[in-house]
Enzyme design. Structure first.
Site, PDB file in Angstrom:
ATOM      1  N   ASN A 198     -11.949 -52.268   7.256  1.00 12.15           N
ATOM      2  CA  ASN A 198     -12.121 -52.899   8.573  1.00 12.15           C
ATOM      3  C   ASN A 198     -13.580 -53.181   8.928  1.00 12.15           C
ATOM      4  OD1 ASN A 198     -12.294 -50.057   8.721  1.00 12.15           O
ATOM      5  ND2 ASN A 198     -12.000 -50.113  10.925  1.00 12.15           N
TER       6      ASN A 198
ATOM      7  N   GLU B 186     -12.490 -39.095   8.081  1.00 14.81           N
ATOM      8  CA  GLU B 186     -12.453 -39.882   9.315  1.00 14.81           C
ATOM      9  C   GLU B 186     -11.207 -40.762   9.213  1.00 14.81           C
ATOM     10  OE1 GLU B 186     -17.275 -39.786   9.975  1.00 14.81           O
ATOM     11  OE2 GLU B 186     -16.389 -41.643   9.286  1.00 14.81           O
TER      12      GLU B 186
ATOM     13  N   CYS C 136     -10.971 -48.203  14.092  1.00 17.04           N
ATOM     14  CA  CYS C 136     -10.229 -46.957  14.280  1.00 17.04           C
ATOM     15  C   CYS C 136     -10.303 -46.485  15.726  1.00 17.04           C
ATOM     16  CB  CYS C 136     -10.777 -45.889  13.347  1.00 17.04           C
ATOM     17  SG  CYS C 136     -12.535 -45.600  13.621  1.00 17.04           S
TER      18      CYS C 136
ATOM     19  N   GLU D 271     -19.321 -36.166  11.050  1.00 14.90           N
ATOM     20  CA  GLU D 271     -20.537 -36.702  10.444  1.00 14.90           C
ATOM     21  C   GLU D 271     -21.393 -37.241  11.587  1.00 14.90           C
ATOM     22  OE1 GLU D 271     -20.358 -38.729   6.663  1.00 14.90           O
ATOM     23  OE2 GLU D 271     -18.340 -37.967   6.268  1.00 14.90           O
TER      24      GLU D 271
END
Ligand code: NAD
Ligand code: 6OD
Length: 490
Positions: free
Chosen positions: A159, A258, A292, A471
């Protein structure tokens, strides 16, 4: 007439682009048109092994390179990406079909920022230490020496390809690791280009490698099962994250995940109407809903439900789907026809579950040579129950369900009633409520009166199905290093 020779997107191993093996290629499709724009050389197990071996060989030299020299390489890489901005933009657009302006100003610009920020952070980082008082009156000094994790497998989705890749590669390299990157099979272009830039910036051969291919039975699986990998950092779907976790479990390697989201926006009656509508429009439709962090559930206080719904519909209808290079285009296609069919399936499900389609809901007829692309209309639903599948499952498209609430407690409970926990946004003029509600969100990132505003020093990640670990800032420096604590009796 003979067919034109395809342009190949190559693997990058041990400092060089690898000559493609024509027996092992797959098509790179431009999702705006559905046309093949290149062939991609799929890396089999032997090539993945060569990449990991090269990364292992490069590790002692790169990890022993002084931080000042390592971070200079990263800064030169940032400058080179800036110089070659249009080439990176074109590669990102060819793979994703996203508007040129967005690829340039978000994806490529963030790659530059990722390299600069992590160079700064690593250059400024200190080490933890403590003085310990001992029962006999003596003292001990404890200090931690942070060493690179080793060879890191970096697996990323389609993405925001270059943004997400460099968000991991920059801190990994800055901390002295070497990497083997597996970009998404849908978006291989910019990862390969980055190899040339890093080599030109002075990164030693083998410190950055790219292997192309799919997940199971292909480069992704070959990489995660390889015994030469010391850790895996992964961005992608929750299901794939779980699979990668199972794969690396026998070797007990660290992972950073993630993953997906089903993010809520909470709109209170006192929110600034225009600011909220602008923010919600970005959060629902940016990158065609394929971020996301995008909002797919909008909870709206009942008093302003109609105003917010009307305003969002007006803004959704003003979005312009079209060719990436057209300055008027705001919204690109979905990444593939397979993904478009998934989104269309949820739209059908929503209608069967009783949704009122306020706008969109289907595949547009755009003409202009775009009808072979994977387009979907910006779509808003009302009338769905909070328990309906389109309200509970990640769709990852330009769609959102609008749902009413009456009280703050109800809004918080509805927003948190999900297996995911990536992000939320709260829209209110009452800052006390903003803080209170944001802190009550079971998510990695809660925004107040904004969305996708990033400070790369902040911890980033998700809870529940949305991920494992964080992160960003110190969290990146911790994931990409292993501390050895030294205890000295003084
Ligand atoms: P995906 O999980 O299908 O693929 C991600 C990557 O994993 C790809 O490179 C793929 O080839 C690889 N892969 C697939 N199966 C594998 C396996 N068994 N072993 C090793 N590698 C494997 O995800 P996607 O469809 O590319 O991306 C969309 C998903 O990513 C959405 O769920 C989205 O929410 C999530 N995402 C999360 C974040 C975040 O920061 N939390 C960011 C972007 C995207
Ligand atoms: O901004 C970032 O650092 C980040 N990792 C964003 C993720 C976006 C998801 O699609």
């Amino acid at each position: 007439m003979t067919a034109p020779t395809p342009r190949w997107i190559r693997n990058f191993v041990d400092g060089h682009l690898v000559e493609p093996d024509e027996r092992h290629g797959f098509d790179a499709i431009d999702p705006a048109t559905g046309h093949v724009h290149a062939r991609v050389h799929e890396a089999g197990a032997p090539l993945v092994d060569r990449a990991v071996t090269a990364a292992r060989r490069a590790l002692p030299g790169w990890s022993a390179t002084p931080v000042r020299e390592r971070t200079e390489v990263l800064r030169r890489a940032a400058a080179l990406i800036e110089e070659r901005r249009e080439e990176f933009t074109a590669a990102e657009v060819a793979d994703t079909g996203k508007p040129v302006s967005q690829a340039r100003e978000l994806d490529v610009a963030r790659a530059v920022t990722n390299f600069r920020t992590f160079a700064d952070l690593v250059a400024a980082a200190g080490q933890e230490s403590s003085l310990t008082d001992l029962p006999d009156g003596g003292r001990a000094l404890n200090y931690a020496v942070r060493k690179p994790l080793g060879v890191v497998a970096v697996i990323v989705p389609w993405n925001l390809p270059l943004l997400l890749l460099t968000w991991k590669v920059a801190p990994a390299l800055a901390c002295g690791n070497t990497v083997v990157v597996k970009p998404s099979e849908e978006t291989p272009g910019t990862a390969a280009l980055l190899g040339g830039v890093l080599a030109e910036a002075g990164l030693p051969a083998g410190a950055y490698n790219v292997v192309h291919g799919f997940g199971p039975g292909s480069a992704g699986e070959h990489l995660t099962t390889h015994p030469g990998i010391d850790g895996v950092t992964f961005t992608g779907s929750s299901a794939t994250g779980a699979q990668v976790m199972r794969t690396v479990a026998p070797r007990v390697r660290p992972v950073s995940f993630e993953l997906g989201g089903k993010n809520a926006a909470l709109v209170f009656a006192d929110a600034d109407l225009e600011e909220t509508l602008d923010g919600l429009t970005r959060s629902v439709f940016s990158n065609t809903g394929q971020v996301c962090l995008c909002t797919e559930r909008v909870y709206i206080q009942r008093e302003v439900f109609a105003d917010i719904a009307d305003g969002l519909v007006e803004r959704a209808r003003a979005l312009r789907l079209g060719r990436p290079a057209d300055a008027a285009t705001t919204t690109g296609p979905l990444i593939s026809t397979a993904h478009r069919e998934k989104v269309r399936g949820y739209a059908e499900l929503a209608e069967r579950a009783g949704a009122t389609v306020l706008t969109g809901g289907g595949v547009p007829a755009l003409g202009d040579g775009l009808d072979g692309g994977s387009w979907f209309e910006p779509t808003l639903w009302t009338g769905l129950d909070h328990t309906a599948r389109p309200v509970r499952e990640e769709i990852f498209g330009p769609v959102a369900a609008l749902l009413p609430f009456d009280t703050e407690e109800e809004a918080v409970a509805l927003a948190n009633d999900t297996a995911y926990g990536l992000a939320a946004s709260v829209w209110t003029r009452d800052l006390r409520r903003g803080h209170r509600v944001a802190q009550a969100m079971d998510v990695g990132t809660a925004w107040v009166n904004t969305w996708f505003l990033r400070d790369l020093r902040a911890p980033f990640g998700g809870t529940g199905l949305s991920g494992l670990g964080r992160e960003g800032g110190d969290a990146s420096l911790h994931f990409y290093t292993e501390p050895t604590n030294v205890c000295v009796r003084l």
